[in-house]
Design an enzyme around this catalytic site. Sequence first.
Site, mmCIF file in Angstrom:
data_model
loop_
_atom_site.group_PDB
_atom_site.id
_atom_site.type_symbol
_atom_site.label_atom_id
_atom_site.label_comp_id
_atom_site.label_asym_id
_atom_site.label_seq_id
_atom_site.Cartn_x
_atom_site.Cartn_y
_atom_site.Cartn_z
ATOM 1 N N ASP A 62 1.003 -1.350 0.149
ATOM 2 C CA ASP A 62 0.138 0.040 -0.166
ATOM 3 C C ASP A 62 0.835 1.162 0.085
ATOM 4 O OD1 ASP A 62 0.959 -0.511 2.789
ATOM 5 O OD2 ASP A 62 -0.972 -0.728 3.457
ATOM 6 N N ASN A 131 -6.285 -2.730 14.567
ATOM 7 C CA ASN A 131 -7.918 -3.176 14.397
ATOM 8 C C ASN A 131 -8.163 -4.405 13.627
ATOM 9 O OD1 ASN A 131 -7.047 -2.091 11.895
ATOM 10 N ND2 ASN A 131 -8.348 -0.269 11.884
ATOM 11 N N HIS A 133 -6.632 -4.828 10.473
ATOM 12 C CA HIS A 133 -6.567 -4.572 9.212
ATOM 13 C C HIS A 133 -5.360 -5.199 8.500
ATOM 14 C CE1 HIS A 133 -3.890 -0.597 9.435
ATOM 15 N NE2 HIS A 133 -3.059 -1.681 9.467
ATOM 16 N N GLU A 138 -9.516 -1.656 5.697
ATOM 17 C CA GLU A 138 -10.021 -1.247 7.292
ATOM 18 C C GLU A 138 -10.993 -2.366 7.404
ATOM 19 O OE1 GLU A 138 -7.666 0.234 8.943
ATOM 20 O OE2 GLU A 138 -7.533 2.185 8.264
HETATM 21 P P1 PGA Z 1 2.760 -2.264 12.812
HETATM 22 O O1 PGA Z 1 1.623 -1.912 11.642
HETATM 23 O O2 PGA Z 1 3.721 -2.984 12.084
HETATM 24 O O3 PGA Z 1 3.289 -0.556 12.762
HETATM 25 O O4 PGA Z 1 2.222 -2.510 14.018
HETATM 26 C C1 PGA Z 1 0.827 -3.073 11.076
HETATM 27 C C2 PGA Z 1 -0.413 -2.825 10.073
HETATM 28 O O5 PGA Z 1 -0.926 -1.882 10.298
HETATM 29 O O6 PGA Z 1 -0.296 -3.760 9.394
#
Ligand code: PGA
Length: 251
Positions: A62, A131, A133, A138
């Site tokens: 992304d 969350n 995602h 999301e």
């Molecule tokens: P993080 O993010 O590795 O910074 O915890 C993971 C994600 O949002 O996929």
Amino acid sequence: MPTEVEVARALADALVAEIAKKRDLVLALPTGRTPLPLYRELVQRHRVRAVSFARVRTFNLDEFRGLPADHPGSFRAFMERHLFAHVDLEKAHLGFLDGEADDAAAECERYEAAIAGAGGIDLAIVGIGGNGHVAFNEPAEKLVSRTHVAKLTRNTRQANAPLFGDDPSAVPTEALTMGIGTVLGARRIWLIAAGAGKAQILARALEGEVGPACPASLLRAHPALTVWADDAAAAQLSRGRSLLHRWFVGR
Ligand code: PGA
């Protein structure tokens, strides 16, 4: 009990072995805090000539919408800092969504076509958001399957604030992201999670209800999903833990 660094070492060993088997491996790569120990290990292994990425192709999951690639907050800049600048990946082999594309829908189509043109993704390495995602898919009532423009939740913008001087309001409100179907189209998926902050959501993703309210839960539909979690992230899982807390689902 595996620590985050031990898991990163095991992951790097496994990835180096995959590249030895298929030098032109096609990878999907994540950004965020979670993959940093893995990227450090890969850079280290490259320094001692234990791995060459010369023929490997990558597609990042992304990118923020509206940022030039060289903006320090962009995921492209993140990848340059933590991996690309330190290994022998060819520039032409780095797949990235262009956050600045005027026609974002056309850019998403281009990305899907580029992935297909590379023969599809052999191995998608993904993290899990607090969350649930995956990439920027999301939680929602319905998910978009393929690469698309996504609105970022407040939580996600907060989580990405460190890239923007700790100011969540400076984090773009939209991103371009592979869809969950794009990720599920990979031949294999490695889901990585580290730290106590991921324990609850990892348990929900792996043992809770499967559905779009927790996009990572949909990865369980994949026949070749491997979960790599350190002890802290695995703490709330109820079922059999192996030494490294790896689960081979559907094998
Ligand atoms: P993080 O993010 O590795 O910074 O915890 C993971 C994600 O949002 O996929």
